[in-house]
Design a protein around this motif. Structure first.
Motif, PDB file in Angstrom:
ATOM      1  N   ASN A 240       0.944   6.822   4.483  1.00  0.00           N
ATOM      2  CA  ASN A 240       1.867   7.194   5.307  1.00  0.00           C
ATOM      3  C   ASN A 240       1.867   6.416   6.351  1.00  0.00           C
ATOM      4  O   ASN A 240       1.131   6.492   7.365  1.00  0.00           O
TER       5      ASN A 240
ATOM      6  N   ARG B  40       0.817  -1.264   0.195  1.00  0.00           N
ATOM      7  CA  ARG B  40       0.149   0.016  -0.010  1.00  0.00           C
ATOM      8  C   ARG B  40       0.971   1.328  -0.110  1.00  0.00           C
ATOM      9  O   ARG B  40       1.066   1.864   1.138  1.00  0.00           O
TER      10      ARG B  40
ATOM     11  N   ASP C  39       0.478   4.224  -0.697  1.00  0.00           N
ATOM     12  CA  ASP C  39      -0.515   5.214  -0.700  1.00  0.00           C
ATOM     13  C   ASP C  39      -0.407   5.720   0.597  1.00  0.00           C
ATOM     14  O   ASP C  39      -1.018   6.789   0.991  1.00  0.00           O
TER      15      ASP C  39
END
Length: 167
Positions: free
Chosen positions: A24, A20, A22
């Motif tokens: 943080n 993933r 995407d």
């Protein structure tokens, strides 16, 4: 402090970053390390208690009595509230500590139907020795940090804990 060493949390976050990209994952890594730190430090703390035949929860009871000041007595309900325990959970701990000769139940002078829990001389001697070892152990665990880093860690954890507890 030098070069960062890779740890188990890095492995987990690297896997998530791969799957993933995407996300943080900074917060996940910090919370993950705090959790692992609690587990690892907890084991080392419990070793000190275990060397004296106590579990963490039993230490907490004896320590609460000692911190209460002379005559080192508290009502079982106050102890349970202080340690955030159920009354039944407190009764079990008190039974074990009484059997070990570290506490005794005595009649409450103000209410003959009630009891108070008091440290015995043996319990007082043990907690005074054990708290010294406990503080030395925790100091040793933090000795890898500079005084400045310890102060920063204290400040940061205070802020985070206050925020999380207020929710």
């Amino acid at each position: 402090m030098g070069e960062k060493k890779s740890d188990a949390v890095d492995s987990i976050t690297a896997q998530w970053q791969r799957e993933r990209p995407d996300l943080n994952l900074e917060a996940m890594a910090i919370i993950g390390r705090l959790g692992r730190l609690s587990i690892v430090a907890g084991r080392q703390i419990e070793e000190v208690f275990g060397a004296h035949g106590l579990q963490r929860g039993e230490f907490d009871v004896v320590a609460a009595l000692r911190r209460s000041g002379e005559p080192y007595e508290l009502n079982p309900s106050v102890l349970a509230d202080t340690l955030m325990l159920s009354r039944a959970g407190m009764t079990g701990r008190l039974d074990r500590l009484e059997k070990a000769g570290l506490v005794r139940r005595i009649a409450d002078a103000g209410d003959r139907r009630a009891v108070r829990v008091a440290l015995t001389d043996r319990g007082l001697d043990l907690i005074d020795q054990l708290i010294t070892e406990h503080v030395e152990n925790e100091t040793r665990m933090l000795s890898v940090l500079s005084a400045q880093d310890r102060r920063a860690l204290d400040r940061i954890t205070r802020v985070l804990l206050a925020q999380l507890e207020s929710r």
